[in-house]
Scaffold this active site. Structure first.
Site, short mmCIF file in Angstrom:
data_model
loop_
_atom_site.label_atom_id
_atom_site.label_comp_id
_atom_site.label_asym_id
_atom_site.label_seq_id
_atom_site.Cartn_x
_atom_site.Cartn_y
_atom_site.Cartn_z
N SER A 146 0.87 -1.19 0.00
CA SER A 146 0.00 0.00 0.00
C SER A 146 0.90 1.23 0.00
O SER A 146 2.12 1.13 0.22
CB SER A 146 -0.84 -0.05 1.28
OG SER A 146 -1.37 1.21 1.61
N TYR A 159 -2.87 -1.11 10.02
CA TYR A 159 -2.81 -1.28 8.56
C TYR A 159 -1.42 -0.91 8.04
O TYR A 159 -0.81 -1.65 7.28
CB TYR A 159 -3.89 -0.40 7.92
CG TYR A 159 -4.05 -0.59 6.43
CD1 TYR A 159 -4.82 -1.62 5.91
CD2 TYR A 159 -3.43 0.28 5.54
CE1 TYR A 159 -4.97 -1.78 4.54
CE2 TYR A 159 -3.57 0.12 4.17
CZ TYR A 159 -4.35 -0.91 3.67
OH TYR A 159 -4.49 -1.08 2.31
P1 NDP Z 1 -11.81 -5.12 -1.15
O1 NDP Z 1 -12.44 -4.87 0.17
O2 NDP Z 1 -12.55 -4.77 -2.39
O3 NDP Z 1 -11.35 -6.64 -1.27
C1 NDP Z 1 -10.75 -7.31 -0.20
C2 NDP Z 1 -10.70 -8.77 -0.55
O4 NDP Z 1 -10.07 -9.49 0.50
C3 NDP Z 1 -12.09 -9.38 -0.73
O5 NDP Z 1 -12.04 -10.18 -1.88
C4 NDP Z 1 -12.28 -10.23 0.51
O6 NDP Z 1 -13.09 -11.36 0.20
C5 NDP Z 1 -10.85 -10.63 0.84
N1 NDP Z 1 -10.62 -10.94 2.25
C6 NDP Z 1 -10.66 -10.09 3.30
N2 NDP Z 1 -10.42 -10.76 4.44
C7 NDP Z 1 -10.22 -12.05 4.09
C8 NDP Z 1 -9.95 -13.24 4.83
N3 NDP Z 1 -9.81 -13.23 6.16
N4 NDP Z 1 -9.81 -14.40 4.15
C9 NDP Z 1 -9.95 -14.44 2.80
N5 NDP Z 1 -10.21 -13.36 2.05
C10 NDP Z 1 -10.35 -12.18 2.69
O7 NDP Z 1 -10.41 -4.35 -1.07
P2 NDP Z 1 -9.35 -3.88 -2.16
O8 NDP Z 1 -9.54 -4.58 -3.43
O9 NDP Z 1 -9.32 -2.43 -2.12
O10 NDP Z 1 -8.02 -4.39 -1.44
C11 NDP Z 1 -7.24 -5.48 -1.91
C12 NDP Z 1 -5.84 -5.35 -1.36
O11 NDP Z 1 -5.26 -4.13 -1.85
C13 NDP Z 1 -5.78 -5.26 0.17
O12 NDP Z 1 -4.64 -5.94 0.63
C14 NDP Z 1 -5.66 -3.78 0.42
O13 NDP Z 1 -5.04 -3.50 1.64
C15 NDP Z 1 -4.79 -3.38 -0.75
N6 NDP Z 1 -4.84 -1.97 -1.07
C16 NDP Z 1 -5.98 -1.35 -1.51
C17 NDP Z 1 -5.96 0.00 -1.82
C18 NDP Z 1 -7.14 0.72 -2.35
O14 NDP Z 1 -7.05 1.95 -2.55
N7 NDP Z 1 -8.26 0.08 -2.61
C19 NDP Z 1 -4.75 0.80 -1.66
C20 NDP Z 1 -3.62 0.06 -1.18
C21 NDP Z 1 -3.67 -1.27 -0.91
P3 NDP Z 1 -14.17 -11.98 1.23
O15 NDP Z 1 -14.90 -10.83 1.85
O16 NDP Z 1 -14.99 -12.88 0.38
O17 NDP Z 1 -13.37 -12.75 2.23
#
Ligand code: NDP
Length: 256
Positions: A146, A159
């Protein structure tokens, strides 16, 4: 340049959190480059939708419902992918959450939940796929950091700690597994329009305007902005690239 440098035909990829957001954007890219996919998440319905979407693009995908904070679930997930596809070539550690509170208001169990989901899961999944990748003669691991791998934020102590940790974990695995021909790299997304940041926009006043003002390309990232970097880091095009942390941020990290 040889086009096969970016060809993922015959490759098997696991994308944690691949059922939505950035994970889905990367999964689409890998699928279009020829990979077969295991989409890992807790929400079975959302994962089935992602699998159907990938199938409609002409690629094979399966849904594996697993909570990546649970070591037993991770072991079963990797076993299932191995038995379904016979090999594992690519792992994207993308699952992530945030709990937005300053350090003095964050509870210990909230800290733990964020660290477990964003950092410890990357360790558990990477360790679990290592034997299969070694046996296959190599592999690619992509960890999602991130901007908070670089910067701090008052509302993101756990985070930012998890995302800083991801970069150091990436470097350590890159050193440890170079001899096994496994390259390990991190992607550092800027501000991307997903469910995660929709919540942030709702909770943090003025965030939308601040992001636009600071990002040189003057827009939020889209999930499809991650297809190219995922294919590059998953393919033989990046065989001499390991231990890096690549910002994909529209220039956010180069401005003050
Ligand atoms: P979303 O909330 O859209 O997606 C998060 C994903 O993680 C979902 O598919 C969710 O699926 C899965 N997830 C969460 N917890 C678990 C768990 N315990 N086990 C399995 N799956 C899990 O977030 P983003 O797409 O924005 O984020 C994706 C990654 O990118 C993250 O690591 C985030 O920190 C990082 N990121 C995002 C940024 C942004 O601006 N959006 C910026 C910087 C980094 P489900 O709920 O089905 O479990």
């Amino acid at each position: 340049m040889k086009p096969e440098l970016f060809d993922l035909g015959g490759k098997i990829a696991i994308v944690t959190g691949g059922n939505g957001g950035i994970g889905l954007g990367m999964a689409r890219g890998l699928a279009d480059a020829g990979a077969k996919l295991a989409i890992v998440g807790r929400n079975a319905d959302k994962s089935e939708q992602a699998v159907a979407e990938i199938a409609a693009r002409g690629a094979k995908a399966i849904s594996v419902v697993a909570d990546v904070t649970d070591g037993n679930a991770v072991a079963k997930m990797v076993e299932r992918v191995g038995s379904e596809f016979g090999r594992i070539d690519i792992l994207i550690n993308n699952a992530g959450i945030n709990i937005r509170k300053p350090p003095h208001a964050l509870e210990l169990d909230e800290w733990q939940r964020v660290i477990d989901t964003n950092l410890t899961s990357a360790f558990a999944c990477s360790k679990a796929v290592h034997p299969a990748m070694k046996e296959a003669g190599g592999g690619k691991i992509i960890n999602i950091g991130s901007m908070m791998s670089i910067f701090g934020a008052s509302f993101a102590p756990a985070y930012a700690a998890s995302k800083g940790g991801i970069v150091q974990f990436t470097r350590s695995c890159a050193c440890a597994w170079a001899a096994d021909k496994i390259q390990v790299n991190a992607i550092l997304p800027g501000w991307i329009d997903t469910d995660l940041t929709k919540r942030a926009r709702a909770e943090i006043g003025g965030l939308h305007e601040r992001v636009l003002a600071r990002t040189p390309v003057a827009r939020w990232g889209a999930i499809d902005d991650f297809a190219g970097i995922a294919v590059f880091l998953a393919s033989s095009a990046s065989d001499f690239v390991t231990g890096t942390a690549i910002p994909v941020d529209g220039g956010y990290s180069i401005t003050g």
